[in-house]
Write a protein that holds these residues in place. Structure first.
Motif, mmCIF file in Angstrom:
data_model
loop_
_atom_site.group_PDB
_atom_site.id
_atom_site.type_symbol
_atom_site.label_atom_id
_atom_site.label_comp_id
_atom_site.label_asym_id
_atom_site.label_seq_id
_atom_site.Cartn_x
_atom_site.Cartn_y
_atom_site.Cartn_z
ATOM 1 N N THR A 266 81.233 124.713 2.699
ATOM 2 C CA THR A 266 80.319 123.580 2.715
ATOM 3 C C THR A 266 80.583 122.709 4.003
ATOM 4 O O THR A 266 81.865 122.587 4.316
ATOM 5 C CB THR A 266 80.806 122.450 1.625
ATOM 6 O OG1 THR A 266 80.403 123.368 0.501
ATOM 7 C CG2 THR A 266 79.806 121.480 1.514
ATOM 8 N N GLY B 293 78.505 134.233 4.687
ATOM 9 C CA GLY B 293 78.929 133.312 5.967
ATOM 10 C C GLY B 293 80.127 132.893 5.478
ATOM 11 O O GLY B 293 80.660 131.976 6.226
ATOM 12 N N ASN C 223 80.589 122.230 12.978
ATOM 13 C CA ASN C 223 78.807 122.089 13.080
ATOM 14 C C ASN C 223 78.895 121.575 14.534
ATOM 15 O O ASN C 223 78.842 120.415 14.946
ATOM 16 C CB ASN C 223 78.644 121.093 12.161
ATOM 17 C CG ASN C 223 77.075 120.711 12.073
ATOM 18 O OD1 ASN C 223 76.510 121.249 12.983
ATOM 19 N ND2 ASN C 223 76.417 119.660 11.596
ATOM 20 N N ARG D 119 76.079 121.046 3.042
ATOM 21 C CA ARG D 119 75.231 122.097 3.179
ATOM 22 C C ARG D 119 75.988 123.271 2.789
ATOM 23 O O ARG D 119 77.051 123.327 3.606
ATOM 24 C CB ARG D 119 74.313 122.259 4.215
ATOM 25 C CG ARG D 119 73.338 123.461 4.073
ATOM 26 C CD ARG D 119 72.410 123.921 4.997
ATOM 27 N NE ARG D 119 71.448 122.979 5.034
ATOM 28 C CZ ARG D 119 70.705 122.291 5.935
ATOM 29 N NH1 ARG D 119 70.684 122.791 7.115
ATOM 30 N NH2 ARG D 119 69.799 121.636 5.662
ATOM 31 N N ARG D 120 75.864 124.067 1.784
ATOM 32 C CA ARG D 120 76.526 125.127 1.399
ATOM 33 C C ARG D 120 76.055 126.418 2.164
ATOM 34 O O ARG D 120 74.780 126.572 2.318
ATOM 35 C CB ARG D 120 76.392 125.744 -0.128
ATOM 36 C CG ARG D 120 77.386 126.929 -0.230
ATOM 37 C CD ARG D 120 77.907 126.873 -1.919
ATOM 38 N NE ARG D 120 78.517 125.745 -2.390
ATOM 39 C CZ ARG D 120 80.071 125.776 -2.162
ATOM 40 N NH1 ARG D 120 80.702 126.416 -1.351
ATOM 41 N NH2 ARG D 120 80.501 124.822 -2.820
ATOM 42 N N ILE D 121 77.047 127.024 2.942
ATOM 43 C CA ILE D 121 76.652 128.235 3.705
ATOM 44 C C ILE D 121 76.804 129.568 2.669
ATOM 45 O O ILE D 121 77.859 129.432 1.714
ATOM 46 C CB ILE D 121 77.697 128.484 4.684
ATOM 47 C CG1 ILE D 121 77.608 127.351 5.836
ATOM 48 C CG2 ILE D 121 77.431 129.644 5.484
ATOM 49 C CD1 ILE D 121 78.435 127.402 6.962
#
Length: 183
Positions: free
Chosen positions: A145, A141, A93, A135-137
């Motif tokens: 997570t 993608g 991230n 947050r799950r991609i």
């Protein structure tokens, strides 16, 4: 001696965060007004001390980073059509930043009846922003997570502390006290 004003500023950094968000400044400010030093309250025999105080400030939470260097992508060996290759293990991230908490306090300290009754009353409002949540991609993608700064939390309430010296003699003091809070 009637007024006290305090303040601070500091800049914290963590190598757990990407370079663009590594350093963040935090500040605080506070003040106290000693009401009993005002002319209208000086000769009051009931009121021995009355101080009104307020503060506001922020800090960063360095204890809640999801992992070491989680902002960086990591790779592992994998296979694709029978060939050995590298695959994404975690996407990282690059937008990760500090979780920040800002607290507003307002309170009163008091002493009454030759300090037989004393204590403090405090209101607070504590807000934390940019909490880490997973947050799950999307499957396109990779279906990973990742931890992102998207959560918020607020605590507000009232705390009190009351003390009473019910016996005060040369060699003996008996104090009853009670404290509590509502969050």
């Amino acid at each position: 001696g009637k007024y006290t004003l305090t303040g601070s500023y500091r800049k914290d950094g963590s190598s757990y965060l990407p370079l663009a968000n590594r350093w963040t400044g935090f500040y605080s400010i506070g003040g106290v007004w000693d009401v009993t030093k005002e002319s209208f309250a000086r000769n009051n025999r009931t009121l021995n001390s009355l101080r009104i105080k307020a503060s506001y400030g922020g800090s960063g939470n360095a204890n809640n980073f999801p992992a070491n260097y989680f902002y960086q992508s990591t790779y592992a060996n994998g296979t694709y059509s029978g060939l050995t290759t590298q695959v994404v293990n975690t996407p990282g991230n690059p937008d990760a930043k500090w979780e920040t908490t800002y607290t507003l306090n307002f309170g009163v300290d008091f002493e009454l009846f030759n300090r037989r009754l004393y204590g403090d009353l405090n209101l607070y409002d504590k807000r934390t922003k940019d909490l880490y949540v997973d947050r799950r991609i999307a499957a396109e993608g990779g279906g990973f997570t990742i931890p992102v700064n998207a959560g918020q939390l607020q605590n507000k309430g009232f705390e009190w502390n009351i003390n009473a010296d019910v016996i005060r003699k040369k060699d003996l003091t008996v104090t009853l006290f009670a404290n509590g809070g509502y969050n």
